[in-house]
Design an enzyme around this catalytic site. Structure first.
Site, PDB file in Angstrom:
ATOM      1  N   ASP A 341       0.850  -1.183   0.000  1.00  0.00           N
ATOM      2  CA  ASP A 341       0.000   0.000   0.000  1.00  0.00           C
ATOM      3  C   ASP A 341       0.891   1.240   0.000  1.00  0.00           C
ATOM      4  OD1 ASP A 341      -2.307   1.577   0.060  1.00  0.00           O
ATOM      5  OD2 ASP A 341      -3.296   0.246   1.489  1.00  0.00           O
ATOM      6  N   TRP A 342       0.282   2.381  -0.227  1.00  0.00           N
ATOM      7  CA  TRP A 342       1.029   3.605  -0.490  1.00  0.00           C
ATOM      8  C   TRP A 342       1.770   4.145   0.750  1.00  0.00           C
ATOM      9  CZ3 TRP A 342      -0.229   1.745  -4.684  1.00  0.00           C
ATOM     10  CH2 TRP A 342      -0.305   2.420  -5.894  1.00  0.00           C
TER      11      TRP A 342
END
Length: 631
Positions: A341-342
């Site tokens: 995820d970011w």
């Protein structure tokens, strides 16, 4: 180990990036602006074996990887976001060109709305031409967050705009129709392909066992078996039976299931970093992922949450070797791409808000140590990062072997070959407007919006309403122009009306910050002031309430006091009125995809990882009434 300050990390990032960019600039031409080009390959790559479609993909991969330098390999390991230019421009920005031509990045997430499919397709083609201008001409893979839901869940979804508009995934779950989910995914796939989107950063198969969590609207509900059955159809519709040049690769998330967050807080934020298992129910949350892996999901994304009280290290799942390598790869047999995820490595500013890297459990590690931990965990790609310098340093100092980098590069490039991007990366921009938002697609989405409504109460069988032309209405949450078009007479005082129509949304506690405020968390009850305001309306006039459920609301007072209570999962005002009046025979067909709790107290006393365990829910999973629509 010392703690690095934010400024120290910025300085390190700048120095590393400066040296990498300086080295690259000696070999790469200065950035250019692209508008409309005759799309061509570099002549010096046309005859190379990796361009030869008659060879096997493994042969082409062997040849390509053998030609790549470390800088080109490092570029493949990052996926960051790009926005379409403003005002309909199709010109690439200098920062985009630098990312592609100098830093060799070839994976991007398209952020923001698509107002003009043709313009979006032209911009995408220009992006691909920029990629072909690089030494090896590795094509771009463009992905997207969900963008077909009528209601925009900021931070995890994008308004549908030019695309067909459907209820959110909870609405699909409410209808419990596997073939409908497959139809939705197939239509979404075609609209993605039209503008060059080849990856979907979804489906989200977290189970909504903690009702307060802010990201429930993107899930398929609380039931593991229902979620598992629907995700198979979802993946099939996007990827097609034969994964190839008409497919969109799916990224199933958030492994190993991020529904059981402690106290319902989201792990984008420091106060929500923990996934917790008071019911020892960790394995239950793997059920949808096992189904997705069996269905052939190409990619999987772990979340930020750190698993507490399990056998695994208490660090964010994306940098957790026990989660990624031991569980996902070795135990569950997943052989595809793992993308984090970011923002697990670098601090950032999002919508004006200072956001620390979500490296929970590893906050004291330096950025380069975090990057090493992610690679050693078994992840292939860093989401939301552009830290090519860290890869160069890690291989350069012997911390990470180039062979380890090659294994991830091979997975990532194989996906491009399978999708046919090396053979034809471009789309027909002239046809994009006719392929996106077709009459058929729009009708399918609108029809599903209407059918997905769930009718929870219908006292005195008040719905569907008839003879509406002779009635006066007090309304909230409905567009006045829409009401006028339907010749619905409205009044400003509830006591002057024959009926009230209220469109409400799930209660939440507002949070500060440009980014944080978009995550609707906290209490599931309306506050005392709002309850009293609504009660005055219910006592003054028979009231039909429609509640947009982005989380399982605790609203027993509405169920008791309103004449009828509907819920939706993302539906227009037009759809609501068609259901209320039974227009064209429309009637609510949805069934609740989760329990609706009786109170915040009941939620507080339940266990985050256990489904259906709040005491005495107002309505249970699967509840939903029906009626015959009038002509």
């Amino acid at each position: 180990m010392g703690i690095r300050t934010r400024n120290d990390r910025k300085k390190q990032a700048f120095v590393g990036f400066f040296f990498a960019a300086t080295a690259l600039s000696k070999a790469v031409p200065a950035p250019k602006s692209y508008k409309h080009s005759a799309f061509t390959l570099r002549s010096d790559t046309e005859v190379l074996p990796y361009r030869n479609a008659s060879l096997t993909i493994d042969e082409r991969l062997d040849d390509l990887i053998s030609r790549m330098n470390l800088q080109e390999k490092a570029g493949q390991l990052f996926q960051s976001s790009l926005n379409l230019p403003a005002n309909g421009s199709t010109t690439l920005s200098n920062t985009t060109i630098i990312a592609v031509e100098r830093n060799f990045q070839s994976h991007f997430n398209l952020a923001g709305a698509v107002d003009s499919p043709r313009k979006a397709a032209e911009w995408y083609n220009n992006l691909q031409q920029a990629a072909l201008n690089t030494r090896l001409g590795i094509p771009v893979s463009m992905s997207s967050d969900p963008r077909h839901s009528y209601s925009d869940a900021v931070g995890s979804q994008i308004a549908a705009t030019a695309f067909s508009q459907w209820p959110g995934t909870l609405g699909l779950a409410a209808l419990r129709d596997v073939e409908l989910v497959r139809k939705f995914a197939n239509i979404a796939r075609q609209e993605y392909l039209a503008i060059g989107l080849r990856g979907s950063l979804h489906p989200q198969v977290d189970l909504s066992t903690e009702p307060r969590w802010a990201r429930i609207s993107g899930t398929l509900g609380e039931d593991a078996d229902l979620t598992a059955s629907l995700v198979v159809a979802y993946i099939d519709g996007f990827q097609t039976k034969e994964f190839g040049n008409q497919s969109v690769s799916t990224v199933t998330k958030h492994f190993p299931g991020s529904g059981p967050v402690e106290d319902g807080e989201d792990s984008h934020f420091t106060y929500g970093k923990n996934a917790t298992y008071p019911g020892n129910n960790f394995e239950h949350h793997l059920i949808p992922f096992k189904a997705a892996i069996a269905a052939g999901s190409r990619q999987i994304m772990p979340y930020y949450s750190r698993p507490m009280g399990t056998k695994y290290e208490e660090v964010a799942s994306g940098m957790n070797k026990g989660i990624v390598t031991d569980l996902l790869r070795n135990e569950l047999g997943f052989e595809g791409i793992v993308v984090t995820d970011w923002g697990l490595v670098t601090d950032s500013i999002i919508l004006g808000q200072d956001m620390p890297a979500r490296a929970w459990g590893a906050e004291n590690l330096t950025e380069i140590e975090r990057a090493a931990k992610i690679l050693n965990a078994g992840a292939d790609q860093f989401g939301g990062e552009q830290r090519y310098d860290l890869i160069m340093q890690l291989v350069g100092n012997g911390t990470i072997s180039e062979a380890r980098i090659d294994s991830s590069v091979r997975r990532l490039l194989k996906e491009k070959f399978l999708l046919g991007l090396f053979d034809n990366p471009f789309v027909d921009a002239a046809a994009a407007d006719s392929l996106v938002g077709t009459t058929e697609f729009l009708a399918a989405g609108a029809d599903t919006q209407r059918k997905s409504f769930t009718l929870l109460t219908n006292n005195d069988t008040v719905l569907p309403l008839k003879d509406c032309k002779s009635l006066k209405f007090y309304t909230e949450g409905l567009n006045t122009t829409l009401l006028a078009q339907r010749r619905i007479t409205t009044v400003s005082n509830p006591s002057d009306a024959d009926f009230a129509l209220l469109r409400l949304r799930t209660p939440f506690e507002p949070r500060p910050g440009g980014f944080e405020k978009n995550y609707h968390s906290g209490s599931l009850e309306f506050n005392a002031t709002e309850k009293a305001r609504q009660a005055a309306i219910y006592s003054a006039v028979p009231t039909i309430v429609d509640l947009f459920l982005e989380r399982p609301a605790a609203v027993p007072e509405i169920a008791e006091q309103a004449k009828a209570l509907l819920v939706d999962y993302g539906a227009s005002g037009e759809a609501f009125l068609d259901v209320v009046f039974g227009t064209d025979g429309y009637a609510p067909l949805g069934k609740l995809p989760f329990d609706l709790p009786r109170s915040d107290k009941a939620v507080d006393e339940s266990k985050e990882d256990v489904p259906f365990d709040t005491a005495d829910p107002v309505f249970k999973f699967g509840h939903g009434l029906g009626y015959e629509g009038c002509e």
